[in-house]
Structure formats: structure tokens, C-alpha cells
Design an enzyme around this catalytic site. Structure first.
Site, PDB file in Angstrom:
ATOM      1  N   HIS A 279       0.846  -1.187   0.000  1.00  0.00           N
ATOM      2  CA  HIS A 279       0.000   0.000   0.000  1.00  0.00           C
ATOM      3  C   HIS A 279       0.886   1.243   0.000  1.00  0.00           C
ATOM      4  CE1 HIS A 279      -3.628   2.259   0.465  1.00  0.00           C
ATOM      5  NE2 HIS A 279      -3.432   2.619   1.721  1.00  0.00           N
ATOM      6  N   ASN A 300      -4.252   8.730   4.323  1.00  0.00           N
ATOM      7  CA  ASN A 300      -4.620   7.594   3.495  1.00  0.00           C
ATOM      8  C   ASN A 300      -5.516   8.064   2.350  1.00  0.00           C
ATOM      9  OD1 ASN A 300      -4.687   4.929   2.695  1.00  0.00           O
ATOM     10  ND2 ASN A 300      -6.039   4.231   4.325  1.00  0.00           N
TER      11      ASN A 300
END
Length: 333
Positions: A279, A300
């Protein structure tokens, strides 16, 4: 004695019924809040059972958090009706660190004996755009690349410009950049594309679609350019702190574990997140928590309903937890 046992059994039954009622109410709230709809009654039942299972795990964890046995709190989010394997295949990607660190322009060298502030938050300085949502597309790498470029562009021009992740998604998959659209990519290679391309479009002229389309870059809508891509020393949290303090938001790759997915607040400490990176996120600051110690402040790309309004605090100075300093980059603009 039999009466006592029967009474305790009855209490247990009542509590179980009460908890089931709570779960049912939370399921209905979850569907409304996250605008969930399913193709059939069978699928909805499956999602409901998965939600129940995940919610029980969250509740048990949060009891330990309340007792001071955990460093972070879990919470329900848009992914609570998904199996871990399902989420992994949809939202995360396998990233080869060697490939991600290829074609390096400059390796960052932190100045010796430099003093940095005990904490910093680039949101407070106006260098960070609002939290965005990649949707059901593994495009985290594009959001991470755009985030560090937005920060560098702000530092140079004092203008915060929201840049186009869709531009990267559509246009940086061709040779030699090798990004794969919704199937993953490298922030470093995305920034190399912007450098070679002579810029990236602004978000308003090239909005996000949650899927890869044909390249529609328009030079008349360029919002920022890149002169070179700077890579930090692999695995060095001290250099990452110096770069964050002195340069601005930094693109990083991490291992996002199931604990990361279910995070709500606190400082994420997770012994299971030191596997392969999967990620890309954006370090926008760092600080110290009186209860849980040093942390990284991380933006995020799963929307503002995830985590702490779209952010997470991840443990810092814990042997490069979650591999957060393994592949960190920022552009020169």
C-alpha cells in the site's frame, strides 16, 4: 445451587439476545451510512454475517484498548462487510521494492547534526489537500505520488493545488513507467512520468473515475511539474523524519495489515505488519503521544470515513514498523 446456575444461564441468554439486537441495529446503520446495496438477498445475508464477525472482533479489541492493553482503537468502516482476502485483492497490491526504487535520480542525504522540531503537521501549514477516496481501485500509488507533489508545489509557490490522480492512472502505465492502473504501481515511477511528461493536470480538469481510462492529458491544464525525484535511504526513520520536517509530505510504501484496515484512532502498533509492502500512503507529519510514544501522521486515500477522518497515526522509531521508511520519495519542483 441449581437456581443460581439457572439464573446465570438466563442472564447469559438475555445478554446474547441483547448483543444480537445491537448487532442488527449496527448493521442497519452501517448500510445507511456507507450507502450499501446488494444484488440479492443471498449476498446481503453473506455481507451481514461477515459484518457480524468483523464487528465482534472489533468489539473484543476495543475492550482491550479501554483496559490499556492495546495502543489503538478499531472501528467500523466501509470495509467491515468484506473478508480480509477479498479486501486485499480489491484494494491492496503486491509491490516489488526493487522495482519501486529503480531509476533513482537523487538519494536524499540528511544534513548532519540538524535539529528538527519535536512534532510537525503539514496540514496546519496549508500543504495538504483534503482526504480523497480511491474507491474500488488499487490506485493508492497515484494518490501518494500526487500528495507529495502537491506539498512540494505548495512549498515553492505557496499555492495549494489539487492535482489529477486520474492523469497518473491513465497515462503512466505505458513504457518505461510500468504502472498498472487499478492493479497497482509505484509512486516513484508516477513522479518520473510527470517529470518526463512536462507536468500533471489539475484535478478539476481531469477528475477521478475509480478506473483506468485512455490518457487525456492536456498541457493547457498543467498544475505542477517535476525536475527530479528524490529517494530516501532505505529503512532509515531518522532520515524520513528530517525530510518530513524540512521538505514536506513524503510518499511512502507500507505493509497495510488487517489491523491497519480496521483502525479508528490511537497509535497503530502491529507486530504483523512487517511483511511485503502492499500500500502507498503519505506521511504529512510526526509527533509524540503521551500514552503510546512516537508516531507518524499519515494520510490515506480511503475517504474521510475511514480511520481518524482519513488519517492514521503509525508507530515511529519501532524498527521501521510496517516498513514505512523502506521506500520513501518526494519530487523536486
Amino acid at each position: 445451587m441449581r437456581a443460581v446456575i439457572a439464573y446465570l444461564a438466563l442472564i447469559g441468554i438475555v445478554q446474547a439476545i441483547s448483543y444480537a439486537d445491537v448487532l442488527e441495529a449496527e448493521w442497519e446503520t452501517f448500510k445507511v451510512e456507507h450507502e450499501k446495496s446488494y444484488e440479492s438477498e443471498e449476498e446481503e445475508l453473506l455481507r451481514k454475517l461477515i459484518f457480524y464477525d468483523n464487528k465482534k472482533t472489533i468489539d473484543k479489541h476495543n475492550i482491550r484498548y479501554a483496559l490499556g492493553e492495546e495502543a489503538y482503537e478499531m472501528g467500523v468502516n466501509q470495509f467491515t462487510d468484506m473478508l480480509p482476502k477479498e479486501f486485499k485483492s480489491l484494494m491492496l497490491t503486491s509491490i516489488n521494492l526493487t522495482d519501486a526504487r529503480s531509476d533513482i535520480d537523487i538519494i536524499y542525504s540528511a544534513p548532519e547534526h540538524i535539529e528538527i522540531p519535536s512534532s510537525i503537521d503539514w496540514r496546519e501549514k496549508g500543504a495538504v489537500t483534503s482526504v480523497k477516496n480511491q474507491g474500488k481501485c488499487g490506485s493508492c500509488w497515484a494518490f501518494s505520488a500526487v500528495g507529495t507533489l502537491e506539498g512540494q508545489h505548495f512549498s515553492k509557490t505557496r499555492q495549494l493545488m489539487s492535482l489529477s490522480t486520474q492523469n497518473l492512472l491513465d497515462c503512466s502505465s505505458r513504457y518505461p513507467y510500468g504502472n498498472k492502473g487499478c492493479d497497482g504501481g509505484s509512486p516513484q515511477q508516477a513522479l518520473k512520468y510527470v517529470q518526463d511528461n512536462g507536468g500533471i493536470d489539475i484535478e478539476s480538469s481531469y477528475p477521478y473515475n475509480s478506473r483506468q481510462l485512455h490518457c487525456r492529458f492536456d498541457r493547457s491544464h498543467v498544475g505542477a511539474t517535476v525536475r527530479a525525484v528524490v529517494t530516501l535511504k532505505e529503512g532509515d526513520e531518522s532520515d524520513l523524519a528530517v525530510a518530513t520536517a524540512n521538505k514536506g509530505p513524503i510518499s511512502v510504501l507500507i505493509h497495510a495489515s488487517q489491523a491497519f484496515v480496521q483502525y479508528r484512532t490511537g497509535v497503530l502498533k502491529d507486530k504483523d505488519c512487517n511483511k511485503q509492502v502492499n500500500h502507498a500512503v503519505l506521511v504529512v507529519g510526526y509527533g509524540h503521544d503521551s500514552r503510546e510514544g512516537d508516531y507518524w501522521l499519515v494520510k490515506n486515500s480511503w475517504g474521510s470515513k475511514w480511520g481518524d477522518s482519513g488519517y492514521i497515526r503509525m508507530a515511529r522509531n519501532r524498527n521501521n514498523q510496517c516498513l514505512i521508511a523502506s521506500c520513501a520519495v518526494f519530487p523536486l519542483v
